[in-house]
Motif scaffolding. Structure first.
Motif, PDB file in Angstrom:
ATOM      1  N   GLN A 136      -4.313   9.888   2.415  1.00  0.00           N
ATOM      2  CA  GLN A 136      -4.789   9.167   1.239  1.00  0.00           C
ATOM      3  C   GLN A 136      -3.868   7.979   1.006  1.00  0.00           C
ATOM      4  OE1 GLN A 136      -6.286  11.254  -2.474  1.00  0.00           O
ATOM      5  NE2 GLN A 136      -4.393  10.434  -3.291  1.00  0.00           N
ATOM      6  N   VAL A 137      -4.441   6.866   0.593  1.00  0.00           N
ATOM      7  CA  VAL A 137      -3.633   5.699   0.248  1.00  0.00           C
ATOM      8  C   VAL A 137      -3.958   5.270  -1.170  1.00  0.00           C
ATOM      9  CG1 VAL A 137      -3.374   4.867   2.612  1.00  0.00           C
ATOM     10  CG2 VAL A 137      -5.313   4.072   1.235  1.00  0.00           C
ATOM     11  N   LYS A 138      -2.943   4.696  -1.815  1.00  0.00           N
ATOM     12  CA  LYS A 138      -3.150   4.111  -3.135  1.00  0.00           C
ATOM     13  C   LYS A 138      -3.055   2.602  -2.990  1.00  0.00           C
ATOM     14  CE  LYS A 138      -1.500   6.063  -6.871  1.00  0.00           C
ATOM     15  NZ  LYS A 138      -2.730   6.284  -7.688  1.00  0.00           N
ATOM     16  N   GLN A 194      -0.088   8.474   1.035  1.00  0.00           N
ATOM     17  CA  GLN A 194       0.142   9.756   0.388  1.00  0.00           C
ATOM     18  C   GLN A 194      -0.438  10.874   1.252  1.00  0.00           C
ATOM     19  OE1 GLN A 194      -1.981   8.637  -3.200  1.00  0.00           O
ATOM     20  NE2 GLN A 194      -0.075   8.409  -4.341  1.00  0.00           N
ATOM     21  N   GLU A 204      -9.411   8.005   0.279  1.00  0.00           N
ATOM     22  CA  GLU A 204      -9.245   8.928   1.398  1.00  0.00           C
ATOM     23  C   GLU A 204      -9.421   8.149   2.696  1.00  0.00           C
ATOM     24  OE1 GLU A 204      -8.421  12.094   1.142  1.00  0.00           O
ATOM     25  OE2 GLU A 204      -8.501  12.110  -1.058  1.00  0.00           O
ATOM     26  N   HIS A 240       5.941   3.872   0.583  1.00  0.00           N
ATOM     27  CA  HIS A 240       5.507   2.536   0.203  1.00  0.00           C
ATOM     28  C   HIS A 240       5.601   1.645   1.437  1.00  0.00           C
ATOM     29  CE1 HIS A 240       5.456   3.738  -3.964  1.00  0.00           C
ATOM     30  NE2 HIS A 240       6.685   4.211  -3.826  1.00  0.00           N
ATOM     31  N   GLU A 251       5.307  10.543   0.387  1.00  0.00           N
ATOM     32  CA  GLU A 251       4.764   9.321  -0.208  1.00  0.00           C
ATOM     33  C   GLU A 251       5.598   8.162   0.297  1.00  0.00           C
ATOM     34  OE1 GLU A 251       3.186   8.884  -4.383  1.00  0.00           O
ATOM     35  OE2 GLU A 251       5.033   7.702  -4.589  1.00  0.00           O
ATOM     36  N   ILE A 276       0.862  -1.185   0.000  1.00  0.00           N
ATOM     37  CA  ILE A 276       0.000   0.000   0.000  1.00  0.00           C
ATOM     38  C   ILE A 276       0.899   1.236   0.000  1.00  0.00           C
ATOM     39  CG2 ILE A 276      -0.168   0.233   2.525  1.00  0.00           C
ATOM     40  CD1 ILE A 276      -3.174   0.809   2.151  1.00  0.00           C
ATOM     41  N   THR A 277       0.441   2.327  -0.584  1.00  0.00           N
ATOM     42  CA  THR A 277       1.220   3.568  -0.620  1.00  0.00           C
ATOM     43  C   THR A 277       0.473   4.656   0.136  1.00  0.00           C
ATOM     44  OG1 THR A 277       2.146   2.997  -2.787  1.00  0.00           O
ATOM     45  CG2 THR A 277       2.314   5.284  -2.100  1.00  0.00           C
ATOM     46  N   GLY A 282      -3.982   0.551  -7.522  1.00  0.00           N
ATOM     47  CA  GLY A 282      -4.065   1.624  -8.507  1.00  0.00           C
ATOM     48  C   GLY A 282      -5.197   2.601  -8.272  1.00  0.00           C
ATOM     49  N   VAL A 283      -5.886   2.483  -7.126  1.00  0.00           N
ATOM     50  CA  VAL A 283      -7.018   3.352  -6.811  1.00  0.00           C
ATOM     51  C   VAL A 283      -6.674   4.180  -5.574  1.00  0.00           C
ATOM     52  CG1 VAL A 283      -9.470   3.426  -6.200  1.00  0.00           C
ATOM     53  CG2 VAL A 283      -8.625   1.660  -7.770  1.00  0.00           C
ATOM     54  N   ASP A 284      -7.054   5.470  -5.571  1.00  0.00           N
ATOM     55  CA  ASP A 284      -6.824   6.351  -4.427  1.00  0.00           C
ATOM     56  C   ASP A 284      -8.020   6.315  -3.485  1.00  0.00           C
ATOM     57  OD1 ASP A 284      -4.327   7.218  -5.363  1.00  0.00           O
ATOM     58  OD2 ASP A 284      -5.250   8.758  -6.617  1.00  0.00           O
TER      59      ASP A 284
END
Length: 247
Positions: free
Chosen positions: A194-196, A140, A203, A147, A145, A137-138, A199-201
Protein backbone atom coordinates in the motif's frame (compact mmCIF):
# COMPACT_ATOMS: atom_id res chain seq x y z
CA UNK A 1 -12.97 40.09 -1.15
CA UNK A 2 -12.58 41.63 -4.60
CA UNK A 3 -15.11 40.97 -7.33
CA UNK A 4 -13.71 40.58 -10.86
CA UNK A 5 -15.73 40.99 -14.02
CA UNK A 6 -14.47 38.62 -16.72
CA UNK A 7 -15.58 38.81 -20.35
CA UNK A 8 -16.24 35.34 -21.79
CA UNK A 9 -17.29 34.56 -25.34
CA UNK A 10 -20.79 33.20 -25.75
CA UNK A 11 -19.51 29.86 -27.06
CA UNK A 12 -17.26 29.50 -24.02
CA UNK A 13 -20.17 30.29 -21.69
CA UNK A 14 -22.05 27.33 -23.15
CA UNK A 15 -19.01 25.07 -22.66
CA UNK A 16 -18.56 26.29 -19.08
CA UNK A 17 -22.21 25.56 -18.31
CA UNK A 18 -21.88 22.06 -19.78
CA UNK A 19 -18.85 21.50 -17.55
CA UNK A 20 -20.81 22.71 -14.51
CA UNK A 21 -23.61 20.25 -15.32
CA UNK A 22 -21.27 17.30 -15.99
CA UNK A 23 -19.25 17.85 -12.80
CA UNK A 24 -22.34 18.79 -10.77
CA UNK A 25 -20.72 21.98 -9.56
CA UNK A 26 -22.51 24.92 -8.00
CA UNK A 27 -21.86 27.51 -10.69
CA UNK A 28 -19.61 28.71 -13.50
CA UNK A 29 -17.85 30.86 -10.91
CA UNK A 30 -16.70 27.70 -9.12
CA UNK A 31 -15.20 26.35 -12.36
CA UNK A 32 -13.29 29.59 -12.93
CA UNK A 33 -12.08 29.71 -9.31
CA UNK A 34 -10.71 26.17 -9.63
CA UNK A 35 -8.92 26.95 -12.90
CA UNK A 36 -7.38 30.13 -11.50
CA UNK A 37 -6.32 28.35 -8.29
CA UNK A 38 -4.58 25.59 -10.26
CA UNK A 39 -2.79 28.12 -12.47
CA UNK A 40 -1.56 30.04 -9.40
CA UNK A 41 -0.20 26.80 -7.85
CA UNK A 42 1.72 25.95 -11.01
CA UNK A 43 3.27 29.43 -11.28
CA UNK A 44 4.19 29.47 -7.58
CA UNK A 45 6.03 26.14 -7.82
CA UNK A 46 7.75 27.33 -11.01
CA UNK A 47 9.06 30.49 -9.35
CA UNK A 48 10.27 28.65 -6.22
CA UNK A 49 12.20 26.08 -8.25
CA UNK A 50 14.19 28.71 -10.14
CA UNK A 51 15.76 30.08 -6.95
CA UNK A 52 17.77 26.95 -6.10
CA UNK A 53 19.41 26.26 -9.47
CA UNK A 54 22.03 29.03 -9.17
CA UNK A 55 23.07 28.28 -5.57
CA UNK A 56 26.85 28.04 -5.12
CA UNK A 57 28.40 25.18 -3.16
CA UNK A 58 30.00 26.52 0.07
CA UNK A 59 33.78 26.20 0.45
CA UNK A 60 33.50 24.03 3.59
CA UNK A 61 31.82 21.14 1.72
CA UNK A 62 34.31 18.26 1.16
CA UNK A 63 35.35 17.51 -2.39
CA UNK A 64 33.70 14.71 -4.39
CA UNK A 65 30.51 14.81 -2.33
CA UNK A 66 26.90 15.27 -3.39
CA UNK A 67 24.95 18.10 -1.74
CA UNK A 68 21.15 18.27 -1.58
CA UNK A 69 19.48 21.69 -1.37
CA UNK A 70 15.85 22.48 -0.57
CA UNK A 71 14.73 26.11 -0.76
CA UNK A 72 18.34 27.30 -0.60
CA UNK A 73 19.31 25.29 2.48
CA UNK A 74 21.70 22.34 2.56
CA UNK A 75 19.83 19.32 3.88
CA UNK A 76 22.29 16.52 3.18
CA UNK A 77 25.84 15.72 2.08
CA UNK A 78 26.71 12.22 0.93
CA UNK A 79 28.64 9.91 -1.38
CA UNK A 80 25.82 9.18 -3.85
CA UNK A 81 22.77 10.88 -5.31
CA UNK A 82 20.64 8.12 -3.81
CA UNK A 83 21.96 8.83 -0.28
CA UNK A 84 21.11 12.55 -0.25
CA UNK A 85 17.83 12.07 -2.11
CA UNK A 86 16.65 9.64 0.58
CA UNK A 87 17.28 12.31 3.24
CA UNK A 88 15.12 14.67 1.20
CA UNK A 89 12.39 12.02 0.95
CA UNK A 90 12.28 11.63 4.73
CA UNK A 91 12.66 15.27 5.83
CA UNK A 92 11.58 17.54 2.96
CA UNK A 93 9.51 15.38 0.59
CA UNK A 94 7.87 18.29 -1.23
CA UNK A 95 11.15 19.90 -2.29
CA UNK A 96 12.05 21.56 -4.56
CA UNK A 97 15.11 19.28 -4.59
CA UNK A 98 18.40 20.33 -6.21
CA UNK A 99 21.46 18.05 -6.00
CA UNK A 100 24.96 19.22 -6.93
CA UNK A 101 28.34 17.50 -7.04
CA UNK A 102 31.36 19.21 -5.46
CA UNK A 103 34.02 18.01 -7.86
CA UNK A 104 34.82 17.54 -11.51
CA UNK A 105 31.64 17.52 -13.54
CA UNK A 106 30.40 14.06 -14.42
CA UNK A 107 28.57 13.20 -17.60
CA UNK A 108 24.90 12.67 -16.60
CA UNK A 109 23.59 9.14 -16.99
CA UNK A 110 20.69 8.97 -19.42
CA UNK A 111 17.90 6.90 -17.95
CA UNK A 112 15.25 4.69 -19.46
CA UNK A 113 13.12 2.08 -17.70
CA UNK A 114 10.32 -0.37 -18.44
CA UNK A 115 9.29 2.00 -19.70
CA UNK A 116 -6.54 13.74 -5.63
CA UNK A 117 -9.16 16.16 -5.30
CA UNK A 118 -6.79 19.17 -5.25
CA UNK A 119 -3.97 19.69 -7.71
CA UNK A 120 -0.54 19.18 -6.10
CA UNK A 121 2.61 20.26 -7.91
CA UNK A 122 6.33 19.58 -7.51
CA UNK A 123 9.38 20.91 -9.31
CA UNK A 124 11.48 18.31 -11.11
CA UNK A 125 14.45 17.22 -9.02
CA UNK A 126 17.64 18.72 -10.44
CA UNK A 127 20.81 16.62 -10.25
CA UNK A 128 23.74 18.38 -11.87
CA UNK A 129 21.37 19.95 -14.43
CA UNK A 130 19.70 16.61 -15.22
CA UNK A 131 16.02 16.79 -14.26
CA UNK A 132 13.62 14.09 -13.03
CA UNK A 133 9.82 14.29 -12.47
CA UNK A 134 9.74 12.78 -8.99
CA UNK A 135 7.10 12.88 -6.26
CA UNK A 136 7.07 12.05 -2.52
CA UNK A 137 5.36 8.77 -1.67
CA UNK A 138 5.11 6.54 1.42
CA UNK A 139 5.32 2.76 1.08
CA UNK A 140 3.30 0.89 3.70
CA UNK A 141 3.62 -2.84 4.17
CA UNK A 142 3.23 -4.89 7.39
CA UNK A 143 5.59 -3.50 10.07
CA UNK A 144 7.32 -1.24 7.51
CA UNK A 145 6.74 2.38 6.50
CA UNK A 146 9.23 4.05 4.18
CA UNK A 147 9.22 7.61 2.86
CA UNK A 148 10.48 7.53 -0.72
CA UNK A 149 10.96 9.68 -3.79
CA UNK A 150 9.38 8.06 -6.84
CA UNK A 151 9.82 8.70 -10.54
CA UNK A 152 6.66 8.83 -12.63
CA UNK A 153 7.18 6.35 -15.48
CA UNK A 154 4.29 6.40 -17.96
CA UNK A 155 5.99 3.71 -20.06
CA UNK A 156 5.85 1.15 -17.25
CA UNK A 157 2.67 -0.80 -16.58
CA UNK A 158 3.84 -1.82 -13.08
CA UNK A 159 5.36 -0.13 -10.02
CA UNK A 160 9.00 -0.94 -9.23
CA UNK A 161 10.77 -0.73 -5.87
CA UNK A 162 14.56 -0.50 -5.61
CA UNK A 163 16.08 -3.75 -4.42
CA UNK A 164 17.62 -3.81 -0.96
CA UNK A 165 15.13 -1.41 0.64
CA UNK A 166 12.98 -4.07 2.28
CA UNK A 167 13.26 -7.66 3.43
CA UNK A 168 11.14 -9.59 0.94
CA UNK A 169 10.34 -12.23 3.55
CA UNK A 170 8.20 -9.58 5.28
CA UNK A 171 6.08 -8.95 2.18
CA UNK A 172 3.20 -10.97 0.80
CA UNK A 173 3.79 -12.36 -2.70
CA UNK A 174 0.69 -11.84 -4.80
CA UNK A 175 1.70 -13.69 -7.95
CA UNK A 176 4.54 -14.37 -10.38
CA UNK A 177 4.31 -13.17 -13.98
CA UNK A 178 6.39 -12.69 -17.09
CA UNK A 179 7.28 -9.12 -18.08
CA UNK A 180 8.24 -7.76 -21.46
CA UNK A 181 11.40 -5.61 -21.34
CA UNK A 182 13.91 -4.21 -23.83
CA UNK A 183 16.17 -7.13 -22.88
CA UNK A 184 13.43 -9.69 -23.54
CA UNK A 185 10.93 -11.62 -21.43
CA UNK A 186 11.74 -11.95 -17.72
CA UNK A 187 9.91 -13.52 -14.79
CA UNK A 188 9.27 -11.51 -11.63
CA UNK A 189 7.43 -11.92 -8.32
CA UNK A 190 4.71 -9.33 -7.66
CA UNK A 191 4.47 -8.17 -4.05
CA UNK A 192 1.42 -6.74 -2.35
CA UNK A 193 1.55 -3.39 -0.56
CA UNK A 194 0.00 0.00 0.00
CA UNK A 195 1.22 3.52 -0.71
CA UNK A 196 0.11 6.85 0.64
CA UNK A 197 0.07 9.67 -1.89
CA UNK A 198 -1.58 13.07 -1.45
CA UNK A 199 -3.00 11.83 1.83
CA UNK A 200 -4.83 8.96 0.10
CA UNK A 201 -4.08 5.22 0.52
CA UNK A 202 -3.76 3.10 -2.63
CA UNK A 203 -3.39 -0.67 -2.83
CA UNK A 204 -0.62 -1.66 -5.25
CA UNK A 205 1.28 -4.63 -6.58
CA UNK A 206 4.97 -4.03 -7.24
CA UNK A 207 8.11 -5.80 -8.34
CA UNK A 208 11.65 -5.36 -7.01
CA UNK A 209 14.51 -4.49 -9.35
CA UNK A 210 17.85 -2.62 -9.39
CA UNK A 211 17.84 1.20 -9.54
CA UNK A 212 21.27 2.81 -9.72
CA UNK A 213 22.57 4.90 -6.78
CA UNK A 214 23.32 7.77 -9.19
CA UNK A 215 19.59 8.40 -9.51
CA UNK A 216 17.54 10.45 -6.99
CA UNK A 217 14.64 8.03 -6.64
CA UNK A 218 14.12 4.50 -5.36
CA UNK A 219 10.70 3.71 -6.79
CA UNK A 220 9.00 3.92 -10.17
CA UNK A 221 5.29 4.69 -10.31
CA UNK A 222 3.82 2.85 -13.27
CA UNK A 223 0.39 2.91 -14.88
CA UNK A 224 -1.09 0.44 -12.37
CA UNK A 225 -1.12 3.39 -9.94
CA UNK A 226 -1.17 6.28 -12.44
CA UNK A 227 -4.49 5.05 -13.82
CA UNK A 228 -6.04 6.15 -10.51
CA UNK A 229 -4.62 9.67 -10.87
CA UNK A 230 -4.64 12.62 -13.24
CA UNK A 231 -1.05 13.63 -14.05
CA UNK A 232 0.12 16.82 -15.75
CA UNK A 233 3.65 17.47 -17.01
CA UNK A 234 4.85 20.99 -17.79
CA UNK A 235 8.13 20.24 -19.54
CA UNK A 236 9.38 23.78 -20.08
CA UNK A 237 8.57 24.82 -16.51
CA UNK A 238 9.87 21.43 -15.24
CA UNK A 239 6.84 20.81 -13.04
CA UNK A 240 4.73 17.69 -12.46
CA UNK A 241 1.24 17.94 -11.00
CA UNK A 242 -1.10 15.23 -9.66
CA UNK A 243 -4.60 14.91 -8.35
CA UNK A 244 -6.93 12.00 -7.70
CA UNK A 245 -8.66 11.09 -10.96
CA UNK A 246 -12.18 12.37 -11.48
CA UNK A 247 -14.92 10.08 -12.74
Amino acid sequence: MKILNIHIKEDDKVKFQELVDIKKLKSMSEVIRRLVSEKIKIEKVSQESKKDIEIAIPDYIPKNKYIAFVKGAIIAVGDTVSDVAQVAAEKFPNGPLVIKFNGSKKKPIEYCFLSLNDLNCWSYANVENMTYPIIPITLQIPSIEKHLLALIDTAASVCILKEGLINTSDVQINREEQLSTAAGIISRKFYKGQVKLLGVDFEIDFIIAPIDDSLPFNMLVGRSLLNKLDAYFFGKKKIVCLKVAED
